[in-house]
Design a protein around this motif. Structure first.
Motif, PDB file in Angstrom:
ATOM      1  N   PHE A 117       0.802  -1.229   0.000  1.00 36.52           N
ATOM      2  CA  PHE A 117       0.000   0.000   0.000  1.00 36.52           C
ATOM      3  C   PHE A 117       0.833   1.277   0.000  1.00 36.52           C
ATOM      4  N   THR A 118       2.153   1.133  -0.049  1.00 40.10           N
ATOM      5  CA  THR A 118       2.970   2.344   0.082  1.00 40.10           C
ATOM      6  C   THR A 118       2.774   3.298  -1.088  1.00 40.10           C
ATOM      7  N   GLN A 119       2.352   2.758  -2.235  1.00 38.66           N
ATOM      8  CA  GLN A 119       2.161   3.635  -3.398  1.00 38.66           C
ATOM      9  C   GLN A 119       0.713   4.121  -3.527  1.00 38.66           C
ATOM     10  N   PHE A 120      -0.171   3.655  -2.623  1.00 38.31           N
ATOM     11  CA  PHE A 120      -1.573   4.068  -2.701  1.00 38.31           C
ATOM     12  C   PHE A 120      -1.720   5.531  -2.280  1.00 38.31           C
ATOM     13  N   SER A 121      -2.564   6.284  -2.982  1.00 37.64           N
ATOM     14  CA  SER A 121      -2.907   7.626  -2.497  1.00 37.64           C
ATOM     15  C   SER A 121      -3.973   7.447  -1.419  1.00 37.64           C
ATOM     16  N   PRO A 122      -4.162   8.462  -0.566  1.00 40.83           N
ATOM     17  CA  PRO A 122      -5.195   8.342   0.475  1.00 40.83           C
ATOM     18  C   PRO A 122      -6.560   7.951  -0.104  1.00 40.83           C
ATOM     19  N   GLU A 123      -6.916   8.544  -1.234  1.00 34.76           N
ATOM     20  CA  GLU A 123      -8.215   8.241  -1.830  1.00 34.76           C
ATOM     21  C   GLU A 123      -8.274   6.774  -2.289  1.00 34.76           C
ATOM     22  N   GLU A 124      -7.166   6.296  -2.823  1.00 28.50           N
ATOM     23  CA  GLU A 124      -7.130   4.890  -3.250  1.00 28.50           C
ATOM     24  C   GLU A 124      -7.259   3.954  -2.054  1.00 28.50           C
ATOM     25  N   MET A 125      -6.664   4.370  -0.927  1.00 33.31           N
ATOM     26  CA  MET A 125      -6.797   3.562   0.296  1.00 33.31           C
ATOM     27  C   MET A 125      -8.255   3.478   0.703  1.00 33.31           C
ATOM     28  N   GLN A 126      -8.934   4.630   0.628  1.00 31.15           N
ATOM     29  CA  GLN A 126     -10.333   4.636   1.032  1.00 31.15           C
ATOM     30  C   GLN A 126     -11.169   3.763   0.091  1.00 31.15           C
ATOM     31  N   HIS A 136     -10.087   1.203  -1.479  1.00 34.76           N
ATOM     32  CA  HIS A 136      -9.758  -0.189  -1.158  1.00 34.76           C
ATOM     33  C   HIS A 136     -10.517  -0.643   0.098  1.00 34.76           C
ATOM     34  N   MET A 137     -10.561   0.232   1.095  1.00 35.44           N
ATOM     35  CA  MET A 137     -11.345  -0.045   2.313  1.00 35.44           C
ATOM     36  C   MET A 137     -12.794  -0.338   1.946  1.00 35.44           C
TER      37      MET A 137
END
Lengths: 420, 115
Positions: B15-24, B26-27
């Motif tokens: 997940f180190t390359q995920f942007s915050p929005e991409e993390m959300q 994914h959640m």
């Protein structure tokens, strides 16, 4: 393992991770300084990844922000214990302020977070940075956008975004830009730059018909959110700040109505006015009322005034064009922008007819910025169509088609060509 | 019907390359997947995620710090699902968002002697 029926996973508010990223970057950069910005970014990323990994299966905790701030604080403490950077920063931090003032615990108080974000706005919009770098850094540091999202939102190559961010950071370090709030004497000037940047971000989202609809709406929302943050602080809530807030809200109220089902921009005369958000229009009016203080009339005041006339007309035909014309004249005396010139001609045509509109555009057609603007030819084509000169109308609409690469713009022009 | 354990494995750095929005986003995929499973009934218990903290106690009762950050596929969480066969359970695992982030799902049958 618990045998109780587990609760369904609670949803997070929209853009939660992005917001938290902005908060953490503001707080941690204030603490570690621009020189250690990479470290800050790593810590923020690690904190958010912790949240993602802990929450994805078991669900979101009761107070997700509190959870994130606690993890971030622990990462800060770890860093302070473990690294030379950490030890140095602690010494500088302690030396710069009286004992007990803003301990690390206080960094994550709501008021400190907001204050840090406000400082961050001024730093990202520092006059030492180039305008394009200010935009990129604001979206990165304050809005939590990733590089690829900035690239998509501003229609740039990702490599270009990366370069702009590097350049911005280097300038901040080289010019020793601190995260201290601006002094009273320079506040108006510094605020002016912030306004310009927020206005540009909003317009990138609002006026462009290129790229994806969703990320452009995000730009509008972010610009309005940061402007609102300025409005909620006495020092920053100046008349131009409130006028800018009003302007953004007037536009935001019409955001949904101005796109058709296929994402094409609808002209104001074709918009369904019942879709305009009356609640937002009222909020905008309140901000505009509150902006009418002091001597300064900014372009935001005038633009918001124009938006107010549009929003309060029951139909396109009932628009108070003479009042709007006066405001465009006032705008042009402050700033001769090609967009103002074009819009003024449209107003002239509404009052005196298409021939007068053509004359108004002829007078300014020497402006190189205007000549390369596809809306110049689109508008001229429309004037000629209304005046009954379909040959010239087609010529200008064809010319307009070659000046834009956006499929949405082209579709709009095609629709007009079909009427000729 | 039998119960199965899903063990979610993934790379730490996924997940180190995920942007915050991409993390959300994914959640959100996880939330949707789990909720759907609960509605359909096959997700018996979503279980929990595992934090980064861990200890390993060996036969000599020596305690060492975990987790095994250097290991490529660290266990990130687990759930209990219900299916007719292990093949059907594996079929369910194919919808798991862990697979979208370079992770894997280990599907194991519970012996079920206590039930």
């Amino acid at each position: 393992m618990s045998t109780a029926q587990p609760e369904p996973v609670a949803p997070l508010v929209e853009h939660f991770f992005r917001r938290e990223a902005g908060r953490l970057v503001a707080v941690l950069t204030r603490f570690f300084g621009w020189r250690n910005f990479e470290l800050v970014e790593e810590m923020v990323q690690a904190t958010l990844v912790d949240a993602l990994q802990s929450w994805r299966v078991g669900g979101v905790p009761q107070n997700p922000s509190g959870w994130i701030h606690r993890v971030a604080k622990n990462k800060v403490l770890d860093q302070l214990r473990r690294s030379e950077i950490g030890r140095r920063v602690t010494r500088q931090w302690a030396a710069a302020r009286p004992a007990h003032d803003e301990s690390i615990d206080d960094l994550f108080l709501d008021t400190t977070i907001e204050d840090s974000q406000l400082r961050m706005i001024f730093a990202c919009c520092h006059p030492r940075l180039q305008r394009e770098n200010q935009l990129a850094l604001t979206l990165k540091a304050l809005c939590g956008f990733g590089n690829s999202e900035i690239a998509r939102a501003l229609l740039l190559a990702e490599e270009t975004v990366k370069k702009r961010l590097q350049r911005a950071r280097r300038d901040l370090v080289d010019h020793h830009v601190s995260l201290d709030p601006p002094e009273a004497g320079e506040l108006v000037q510094r605020l002016d730059v912030v306004h310009q940047v927020l206005y540009l971000i909003f317009n990138e989202g609002y006026s462009s018909s290129k790229g994806e609809t969703a990320i452009r709406a995000d730009l509008c929302e972010e610009a309005a959110r940061l402007c609102y943050l300025l409005c909620s602080h006495e020092r920053c809530s100046t008349p131009p700040t409130r006028a800018l807030m009003a302007l953004m809200l007037f536009h935001a109220a019409r955001l949904d109505a101005r796109l058709d089902d296929r994402g094409c921009i609808l002209l104001m005369e074709d918009q369904d006015r019942t879709k305009w958000d009356r609640r937002l229009i009222r909020r905008a009016q309140e901000f505009l009322d509150q902006s009418a203080e002091g001597e300064v009339v900014s372009t935001f005041h005038l633009e918001a005034g124009i938006a107010l006339y549009h929003c309060s007309a029951d139909s396109y035909a009932e628009t108070d064009w003479p009042a709007i014309l006066r405001l465009y004249d006032a705008l042009l005396s402050l700033h001769r922008s090609p967009v103002y010139l074009l819009n003024r001609a449209i107003v002239v045509a509404e009052i005196e007819g298409p021939q007068a509109g053509i004359r108004a555009l002829d007078e300014v057609s020497g402006d190189p910025a205007l000549r390369h603007y596809h809306l110049f030819d689109t508008t001229l084509g429309e004037f000629y169509r209304r005046a009954g000169d379909l040959t010239r109308a087609r010529q200008h609409l064809e010319a307009a088609k070659h000046k834009t690469s956006s499929p949405h713009d082209r579709e709009l022009i095609e629709r007009r060509l079909a009427k000729c | 019907m039998a119960n199965f354990l899903f063990v979610y494995r993934g790379k730490n750095e996924a997940f180190t390359q995920f942007s915050p929005e991409e993390m959300q986003q994914h959640m959100q995929k996880w939330a949707t997947w789990i909720q759907e499973g609960m509605q359909k009934g096959w997700m018996v218990n979503p279980g929990d995620a595992l934090t980064q903290e861990g200890r390993v106690v060996n036969a000599k009762k020596v305690v060492t710090d975990g987790p095994f950050v250097e290991s490529k596929e660290i266990v990130g969480g687990f759930s209990i699902v219900e299916a007719d066969t292990i093949a059907a359970a594996a079929e369910l695992a194919k919808g798991c968002p862990a697979l979208l982030a370079g992770g894997s799902v280990e599907v194991r049958a519970l012996a079920g002697l206590k039930a």
